[in-house]
Design an enzyme around this catalytic site. Structure first.
Site, PDB file in Angstrom:
ATOM      1  N   ILE A  22      24.377 -84.096  54.030  1.00  0.00           N
ATOM      2  CA  ILE A  22      24.486 -84.975  55.203  1.00  0.00           C
ATOM      3  C   ILE A  22      25.137 -84.175  56.322  1.00  0.00           C
ATOM      4  CG2 ILE A  22      25.455 -87.113  56.107  1.00  0.00           C
ATOM      5  CD1 ILE A  22      25.459 -88.175  53.231  1.00  0.00           C
ATOM      6  N   GLU A  23      24.377 -83.936  57.382  1.00  0.00           N
ATOM      7  CA  GLU A  23      24.865 -83.092  58.463  1.00  0.00           C
ATOM      8  C   GLU A  23      25.496 -83.917  59.581  1.00  0.00           C
ATOM      9  OE1 GLU A  23      21.601 -80.465  59.473  1.00  0.00           O
ATOM     10  OE2 GLU A  23      21.982 -79.299  57.647  1.00  0.00           O
ATOM     11  N   CYS A  81      27.771 -80.913  51.858  1.00  0.00           N
ATOM     12  CA  CYS A  81      26.687 -80.441  50.997  1.00  0.00           C
ATOM     13  C   CYS A  81      26.314 -81.504  49.956  1.00  0.00           C
ATOM     14  CB  CYS A  81      27.102 -79.184  50.248  1.00  0.00           C
ATOM     15  SG  CYS A  81      27.429 -77.767  51.288  1.00  0.00           S
ATOM     16  N   GLU A 100      25.973 -81.224  46.804  1.00  0.00           N
ATOM     17  CA  GLU A 100      26.788 -81.171  45.580  1.00  0.00           C
ATOM     18  C   GLU A 100      28.061 -81.997  45.735  1.00  0.00           C
ATOM     19  OE1 GLU A 100      25.410 -78.726  47.263  1.00  0.00           O
ATOM     20  OE2 GLU A 100      24.981 -76.973  45.997  1.00  0.00           O
ATOM     21  N   CYS A 160      27.415 -73.543  47.586  1.00  0.00           N
ATOM     22  CA  CYS A 160      28.230 -72.705  48.471  1.00  0.00           C
ATOM     23  C   CYS A 160      29.627 -72.553  47.861  1.00  0.00           C
ATOM     24  CB  CYS A 160      28.308 -73.328  49.865  1.00  0.00           C
ATOM     25  SG  CYS A 160      29.452 -74.715  49.984  1.00  0.00           S
TER      26      CYS A 160
HETATM   27  N1  THU Z   1      23.761 -77.061  51.684  1.00  0.00           N
HETATM   28  C1  THU Z   1      23.886 -77.876  50.589  1.00  0.00           C
HETATM   29  O1  THU Z   1      23.809 -79.100  50.697  1.00  0.00           O
HETATM   30  N2  THU Z   1      24.109 -77.297  49.385  1.00  0.00           N
HETATM   31  C2  THU Z   1      24.069 -75.956  49.158  1.00  0.00           C
HETATM   32  O2  THU Z   1      24.199 -75.543  48.017  1.00  0.00           O
HETATM   33  C3  THU Z   1      23.864 -75.021  50.289  1.00  0.00           C
HETATM   34  C4  THU Z   1      23.914 -75.621  51.642  1.00  0.00           C
HETATM   35  C5  THU Z   1      23.442 -77.683  52.977  1.00  0.00           C
HETATM   36  C6  THU Z   1      24.520 -77.699  54.006  1.00  0.00           C
HETATM   37  C7  THU Z   1      23.706 -77.780  55.281  1.00  0.00           C
HETATM   38  O3  THU Z   1      23.367 -79.140  55.537  1.00  0.00           O
HETATM   39  C8  THU Z   1      22.429 -77.042  54.972  1.00  0.00           C
HETATM   40  O4  THU Z   1      22.358 -76.996  53.559  1.00  0.00           O
HETATM   41  C9  THU Z   1      22.365 -75.639  55.540  1.00  0.00           C
HETATM   42  O5  THU Z   1      23.487 -74.908  55.191  1.00  0.00           O
END
Ligand code: THU
Length: 131
Positions: free
Chosen positions: A45-46, A55, A57, A88
């Site tokens: 969710i950005e 993220c 996870e 990450c």
């Molecule tokens: N992101 C994740 O949700 N999980 C990961 O393991 C790597 C990155 C998301 C964060 C952001 O919304 C997008 O991916 C780009 O970084």
């Protein structure tokens, strides 16, 4: 992959569809499984601030923990990449604190998958046992 791993990957793949990623367009789905077989899912969710983005996870694990779950045996992460997308650094830390040396299944929607333990992704972890 075992049937249990495939089932969890399938839940993460379905969760990924609900990703809110208008800025990066990078969709991620995650699913966590408890020892009794309950599954909680999440998607990234950005935020327009970028930095407040969560993220997939952490969404999945926080959903589960906020529902009272305290133990986990498996985590699946799905993104449409090759090589496969791993959690990450921030998510590795949170997963370690709530899941310990859990099994991590990375997969993409095209059928690629790989299985790790979290200790392979996060050697020498910091956690509450050191406090
Ligand atoms: N992101 C994740 O949700 N999980 C990961 O393991 C790597 C990155 C998301 C964060 C952001 O919304 C997008 O991916 C780009 O970084």
């Amino acid at each position: 992959m075992t049937a249990a791993q495939r089932r969890l990957v399938s839940r993460a793949r379905r969760a990924r569809v609900r990703s809110f990623a208008p800025f990066s367009k990078f969709r991620v789905g995650a699913a966590v499984e408890t020892p009794r077989g309950r599954i909680y899912t999440g998607a990234n969710i950005e935020s327009a601030t970028y930095g407040l983005t969560l993220c997939a996870e952490r969404v999945a694990i926080f959903k589960a923990v906020s529902e009272g779950e305290r133990a986990f045996k498996r985590v699946a992460v799905v993104a449409d990449t090759r090589p496969l997308t791993p959690p990450c650094g921030a998510c590795r830390q949170i997963l370690w604190e709530f899941c310990g040396d859990v099994e991590i299944v990375l997969a993409n929607p095209r059928g690629r998958a790989a299985v790790y333990r979290l200790s392979e992704l996060l050697p020498h972890p910091f956690d509450a046992s050191l406090l």
